[in-house]
Design a protein around this motif. Structure first.
Motif, short mmCIF file in Angstrom:
data_model
loop_
_atom_site.label_atom_id
_atom_site.label_comp_id
_atom_site.label_asym_id
_atom_site.label_seq_id
_atom_site.Cartn_x
_atom_site.Cartn_y
_atom_site.Cartn_z
N MET A 119 41.78 38.48 39.10
CA MET A 119 41.74 39.01 37.76
C MET A 119 41.40 40.50 37.82
O MET A 119 40.51 40.92 38.53
CB MET A 119 40.71 38.26 36.92
N ALA A 120 42.13 41.30 37.06
CA ALA A 120 41.92 42.75 37.04
C ALA A 120 40.62 43.09 36.33
O ALA A 120 40.25 42.46 35.35
CB ALA A 120 43.09 43.42 36.32
N GLN A 121 39.93 44.09 36.87
CA GLN A 121 38.68 44.54 36.28
C GLN A 121 38.98 45.38 35.04
O GLN A 121 39.86 46.22 35.06
CB GLN A 121 37.89 45.37 37.29
N GLY A 122 38.24 45.17 33.97
CA GLY A 122 38.42 45.95 32.76
C GLY A 122 37.77 47.32 32.89
O GLY A 122 36.84 47.52 33.66
N TYR A 123 38.28 48.25 32.15
CA TYR A 123 37.72 49.60 32.15
C TYR A 123 37.16 49.89 30.77
O TYR A 123 37.66 49.43 29.77
CB TYR A 123 38.82 50.62 32.48
#
Length: 87
Positions: free
Chosen positions: A1-5
């Protein structure tokens, strides 16, 4: 899962900064249509061209800022280059 910014919106009282840099002492400097702006984390200070003061910055519009040692080198649209001692 991609990390949020997460980007934080910073209140900037001057519209349309043209460039910026941060110096080793922590100040953030902005080039602007009306001069050079220093932000110390709480307050802003404007440095503007004064035609009656030969030691002021050479032009109102600062398009490039480069920090080197204790100096800011400022590139402007009409006044050439200014060197500013930040200490």
């Amino acid at each position: 899962m991609a990390q949020g910014y997460h980007f934080e919106q910073i209140e900037f009282p001057f519209k349309h900064p043209l460039c910026m840099t941060q110096t080793k002492n922590g100040f953030i400097w902005f080039g602007h249509h009306y001069g050079l702006i220093r932000f110390d984390g709480s307050n802003y200070r404007m440095f503007s061209h004064d035609p009656d003061n030969p030691e002021s910055i050479t032009s109102g519009r600062i398009f490039h800022i480069s920090a080197q040692d204790s100096f800011l080198w400022l590139g402007s649209d009409t006044g050439g280059i200014s060197r500013f001692n930040i200490y």
